[in-house]
Design an enzyme around this catalytic site. Structure first.
Site, mmCIF file in Angstrom:
data_model
loop_
_atom_site.group_PDB
_atom_site.id
_atom_site.type_symbol
_atom_site.label_atom_id
_atom_site.label_comp_id
_atom_site.label_asym_id
_atom_site.label_seq_id
_atom_site.Cartn_x
_atom_site.Cartn_y
_atom_site.Cartn_z
ATOM 1 N N ASP A 112 0.798 -1.237 0.000
ATOM 2 C CA ASP A 112 0.000 0.000 0.000
ATOM 3 C C ASP A 112 0.829 1.283 0.000
ATOM 4 O O ASP A 112 0.301 2.342 0.331
ATOM 5 C CB ASP A 112 -0.950 0.009 1.201
ATOM 6 C CG ASP A 112 -0.214 0.191 2.515
ATOM 7 O OD1 ASP A 112 1.007 -0.056 2.551
ATOM 8 O OD2 ASP A 112 -0.855 0.590 3.507
ATOM 9 N N GLU A 113 2.098 1.211 -0.346
ATOM 10 C CA GLU A 113 2.882 2.447 -0.396
ATOM 11 C C GLU A 113 3.964 2.341 -1.465
ATOM 12 O O GLU A 113 4.422 1.248 -1.796
ATOM 13 C CB GLU A 113 3.537 2.738 0.961
ATOM 14 C CG GLU A 113 4.416 1.630 1.425
ATOM 15 C CD GLU A 113 5.158 1.947 2.720
ATOM 16 O OE1 GLU A 113 5.616 3.080 2.902
ATOM 17 O OE2 GLU A 113 5.285 1.014 3.525
#
Length: 421
Positions: A112-113
């Site tokens: 998620d990053e």
DNA sequence: TCTGGGGTCCTAGGACCC
DNA sequence: TCTGGGGTCCTAGGACCC
């Protein structure tokens, strides 16, 4: 004079971090969750920890890595949702695609990053804030998810500022302002400073990054070795040491593949334990084959009721990607290290020391191995179709597993049979 | 607080070799 | 025989991240 000393060209790094990612993805599938206290990771009574909590749940003190049962006590009205890794992976791919339209140098740091090197993209996307705004909009449009963007001259500054920008915000730390930005933050905000390092620093009276920056570099190195030196650089906002120094988007191949399982209730049932090891070995083997890796080192992980954990590893003379070889090694390690009667909480199987190709000892061996690979590939296809539990290797049928012999070096059954339920 | 599952990196000691 | 110093591989454990 200074003309000879052109400063290192300043980079513009974006750190893009999806907001409450797992929760937000679950909300896409069940919009009624929106705005409510939601905990992703399992049911309220289960063993396990919180993977992600919605902002409404965080108000009650719930946060990730907290035991589910604790979360249930803090926030009884929370809705508990099982995690869906496939959904997150799918959304993560969409996120990646959006990001690649902004820079060719994109690196997913986790599901998620991501880091983007936006240096030199001003002509195309405008100055950093404008680019970040566009990114925000396109992300929402294409994925229906919110993110936060940190902008800085290093990965470290970008990462720390995206955390400060949350939720759904943008924060740009202008070049030259790095130390001023970091100074008032807790040392814990520095990536790499965890619980242990934090308390060691607190013991020295160091609470804020500014306190750290005032210390002599040599002192830090003496106290904490290589890490201390890196820490001094981080306090100034530099990408000091290790992975942080690498170019954004540099190829990072996997170094290990592992699967583990925690029982809902501890067990000392030998056949159950070995059946778990077989299942974990199959999962690891399958992923080795998918990524065409051959592993030289196989590792067993064993956790007891009191949480003491041991790992035992063995390196093979010839790398493998076969379930049966992984299992026979891991079972040997298990039998050598587990005392019958001792209650087990967790078992894990890991493969590492990857090599692209197994050496082939002889044509005969090669042929034998090839037949097994074909059989395993067929089993993988069946599992794709009917699910993980639909195919068991004959060897997995507890008890009838043969020991290593000369004719049968991998300890595999004689024929490449798979058994479908 | 009764502690998941997937990873990465670092340290440190011992074996082994030159 | 009473003992060096480096390099590399292997193993075990631990901090840390999401």
């Amino acid at each position: 004079m200074a003309a000879f000393h052109t400063p290192a060209p300043s980079r513009t790094i974006f750190h893009v971090d999806m907001d409450a990612f797992f929760v937000s993805v679950e909300e896409l599938y069940d919009p009624s969750l929106k705005g409510k206290p939601v905990v992703v990771g399992g049911q309220r009574h289960e063993r396990g920890v919180v993977s992600a909590a919605s902002y409404a749940a965080r108000k009650f003190g719930v946060h990730s890595a907290m035991p589910l049962r604790t979360a249930a006590k803090l926030c009884p009205q929370a809705i508990f949702v099982d995690g869906h890794p496939e959904r997150y992976r799918e959304c993560s791919e969409k996120v990646y695609i959006v990001l690649t339209t902004f820079s060719p140098q994109v690196e997913m740091a986790s599901i998620d990053e991501a880091y983007l090197d936006m240096t030199g993209t001003a002509r195309l996307h405008g100055p950093p804030l404008r680019a970040a705004h566009k990114l925000h909009q396109l992300m929402k449009e294409k994925t229906r998810l919110n993110c936060s963007v940190g902008i800085g001259s290093s990965r470290l500054i970008a990462k720390v500022s995206s955390a400060q920008a949350k939720p759904n915000g943008v924060l740009w730390i202008v070049s030259g302002e790095e130390a001023k930005f970091l100074a008032p933050l807790d040392v814990r905000e520095i990536p790499g400073v965890g619980k242990v390092m934090e308390s060691r620093l607190h013991g020295l009276g160091i609470k804020k990054v500014g306190d750290l920056a005032r210390l002599e570099e040599a002192d830090l190195e003496e106290r904490f070795g290589k890490w201390g030196l890196a820490l001094a650089g981080k306090a100034r906002g530099e990408d000091a040491g290790g992975w942080f120094d690498a170019e954004v988007g540099a190829d990072t191949a996997a170094k290990s593949i592992s699967h583990e399982h925690t029982y809902n209730e501890d067990t000392d049932d030998e056949s159950q334990l070995e059946a778990t090891l077989m299942r974990l070995s199959e999962m690891v083997g399958r992923r080795l084959r998918e990524s065409s890796f051959h592993a030289r080192t196989v590792q067993l992980k064993l956790r007891y009721t009191d949480f003491t954990t041991i790992t035992r590893a063995h390196s093979l003379p010839v790398p493998t990607q076969l379930d049966g070889e992984i299992f026979s090694q891991v079972r040997l390690l298990f039998r050598r290290n587990w005392k019958p009667g001792r209650q087990v909480r967790l078992l894990g199987v890991q493969a590492s020391s990857f090599e692209a190709q197994a050496e082939q000892i002889s044509l005969l061996e090669g042929g034998r191995q090839q037949r097994w690979k074909d059989a395993l590939a067929a089993a993988d296809r069946l599992r794709d179709k009917f699910g993980e539990s639909s195919v068991k290797l004959a060897a997995g049928m507890r008890g009838n597993f043969r020991e290593r012999t000369h004719e049968n070096p991998a300890g595999l059954p004689g024929k490449g049979q798979t058994k479908a339920k």
